[in-house]
Design a protein around this motif. Structure first.
Motif, mmCIF file in Angstrom:
data_model
loop_
_atom_site.group_PDB
_atom_site.id
_atom_site.type_symbol
_atom_site.label_atom_id
_atom_site.label_comp_id
_atom_site.label_asym_id
_atom_site.label_seq_id
_atom_site.Cartn_x
_atom_site.Cartn_y
_atom_site.Cartn_z
ATOM 1 N N UNK A 59 1.157 -1.244 -0.256
ATOM 2 C CA UNK A 59 0.160 -0.182 -0.229
ATOM 3 C C UNK A 59 0.920 1.197 0.006
ATOM 4 N N UNK A 60 1.793 1.554 0.376
ATOM 5 C CA UNK A 60 2.780 2.438 0.627
ATOM 6 C C UNK A 60 3.430 2.207 -0.395
ATOM 7 N N UNK A 61 4.260 1.229 -1.448
ATOM 8 C CA UNK A 61 4.895 1.526 -2.613
ATOM 9 C C UNK A 61 3.131 2.246 -3.637
ATOM 10 N N UNK A 62 2.422 1.751 -3.482
ATOM 11 C CA UNK A 62 1.107 2.464 -3.933
ATOM 12 C C UNK A 62 0.644 3.192 -4.611
ATOM 13 N N UNK A 63 0.881 4.113 -2.690
ATOM 14 C CA UNK A 63 0.449 5.487 -2.903
ATOM 15 C C UNK A 63 1.426 6.315 -3.297
ATOM 16 N N UNK A 64 2.735 5.757 -2.919
ATOM 17 C CA UNK A 64 3.733 6.735 -3.666
ATOM 18 C C UNK A 64 3.480 6.633 -4.637
ATOM 19 N N UNK A 65 3.121 5.789 -5.978
ATOM 20 C CA UNK A 65 3.248 5.732 -7.276
ATOM 21 C C UNK A 65 1.702 6.287 -7.648
ATOM 22 N N UNK A 66 1.268 6.858 -6.522
ATOM 23 C CA UNK A 66 -0.168 7.347 -7.335
ATOM 24 C C UNK A 66 0.480 9.640 -7.006
#
Length: 457
Positions: A122-129
């Protein structure tokens, strides 16, 4: 093992398709990790599952993901590191400290217990977003990138100050002879030109964003807002941060620190020196390729640096060799596939990493086999000296002409030197140099034809 062992978690570029094909068929950990990623990001962030994209017979290439789906690539890098970490720990390999390089710090925090695999995803996905919305194509800060320069940080700082462009900074200190700068496209062009005139090798980093610089300030703010309420746990293992220059603590605000990573410099060389000074003498790269392993060897030649997967080699074989070396003896190794079964018919299972069977040939006595890693190191040194580039830019799959500007005439001259050194047969008139445009392919040529077998055109 353990007291003096560090696990290194790489960032950008640490992607190999063979992890999702061959290694996935032999180790259940690969599918397990990506199933956990899918369940978390699909449930909380409405991100499409990535397992169907990656875990198939023909996964996308690194270049394809960079150009068309950088968000999936970030999760692929993260998941690969954690799958390899899980395999190593299942085989009894235990580190004393964990270290992440850029994006790899998130995987290191997960491996240490601060987050679960799903929470880290989730951290990685929100970083990408956050990056996509604040610094992606069409935004004010979208036109930026990174350059790897073959010089130490002091010399590169002088070059950055000379160019004097807003947003241009030193982003990463990788080794005594490699420093990465980040900045707007308009500033990277003069840096590249001046570096070349000064005899400093300059190579464009294949990165979706200008990481570790002020151009990502808006993305960092957005990222912090999205992760500041994430729950975390206590550390089970120490994690040293090359960005913070210290170990994380249980009192740290991880949301704030992770967001700040986007604009702060990575002091990887300083981290290696600190860890070595405090007793670390084995560095294990938990990820695809051997980029960090090579940096360790250039920075600390006296230590043992071990890569778990290497481009051009079977990840099953290279992982087995890494485990053997780390455990100080041979791994248990029955074949994971039955005598009459195909790998496609056998479900993934937790089986020991298999040995490669010896081939019996009584018709001749073969010459001692060449060591591929040794061949790579030898031709890397040869090419680096010949063209006066830093050795760090010669990865196994970097394109000699497209990426490094070494034309076909020079490549032919250098390959002739390789042929002489390793006893290759004479190249025929119709030999096509374009087939051997990377060091990995040249090494395979040496391994296959170093004893007089005709070289294919």
């Amino acid at each position: 093992m353990g007291d003096g062992t560090a696990f290194l978690f790489p960032g950008q570029g640490a992607y190999l398709e063979s992890v999702f094909t061959e290694l996935r068929r032999h180790r259940v950990e690969v599918a397990e990790v990506f199933a956990e990623i899918d369940a978390s990001v699909a449930g909380s962030d409405h991100v499409a599952p990535i397992s169907p994209i990656l875990l198939r017979d023909a996964p996308p290439t690194l270049d394809t993901l960079l150009d068309t789906d950088p968000d999936t690539l970030q999760l692929a890098l993260y998941g690969t590191s954690l799958a390899i970490h899980r395999i190593l720990t299942a085989e009894g390999v235990k580190p004393a400290v964990l270290v992440g390089h850029s994006l790899g710090e998130i995987a290191a925090l997960v491996a240490a217990g601060a987050f679960g695999v799903g929470e880290g995803a989730v951290v990685v996905a929100r970083r990408s977003a956050a990056l996509r919305s604040a610094a992606g194509p069409g935004t004010d800060t979208g036109a930026g990138g990174m350059l790897a320069l073959g010089a130490g940080v002091r010399r590169v700082l002088g070059l950055v100050e000379f160019v004097g462009a807003a947003g241009l900074v030193v982003a990463v200190e990788n080794s005594p002879r490699q420093t990465v700068v980040s900045g707007p496209e308009a500033a990277l062009a003069p840096v590249h030109d001046i570096a070349r005139r000064a005899g400093i090798e300059s190579v464009r980093v294949r990165s979706p964003y200008p990481f570790h610089g002020p151009l990502l300030a808006a993305a960092a703010d957005a990222f912090h807002r999205d992760i500041r309420d994430l729950r975390r746990s206590w550390f089970r293992l120490p994690v040293y941060s090359p960005i913070l220059g210290r170990h994380y603590t249980d009192e740290d605000d991880l949301g704030s620190l992770l967001a700040s990573h986007l604009t702060r410099r990575v002091h990887f060389l300083g981290a290696l020196r600190h860890l070595h000074d405090t007793g670390t003498d084995v560095f294990v790269e938990c990820g695809a390729r051997n980029t960090l392993t090579r940096l360790v060897r250039k920075s600390l030649p006296e230590v043992n640096a071990i890569a778990c997967t290497v481009a051009g080699r079977s990840p099953v074989v290279s992982l087995r060799e890494a485990v053997d070396e780390l455990r100080g003896g041979p791994a248990t190794s029955p074949s994971p596939v039955g005598e009459h079964a195909s790998t496609a018919d056998v479900p993934a299972a937790h089986v020991p990493i298999p040995d490669v069977p010896a081939v019996s040939d009584t018709s001749r006595v073969p010459a001692p086999p060449l060591d591929r890693a040794g061949v790579i190191d030898g031709i890397t040194r040869m090419y680096a000296r010949a063209v006066e580039y830093p050795e760090e830019v010669f990865t196994e799959d970097v394109e000699l002409e497209a990426d490094l500007g070494i034309d076909s005439v020079k490549q032919t001259e250098l390959l002739a030197r390789v042929a002489e050194q390793y006893g290759l047969p004479e190249l025929t008139a119709d030999f096509r140099i374009g087939r051997y445009g990377t060091l990995g392919r040249i090494a395979d040529l040496v391994i296959t034809h170093g004893s007089g077998v005709p070289v294919p055109a």
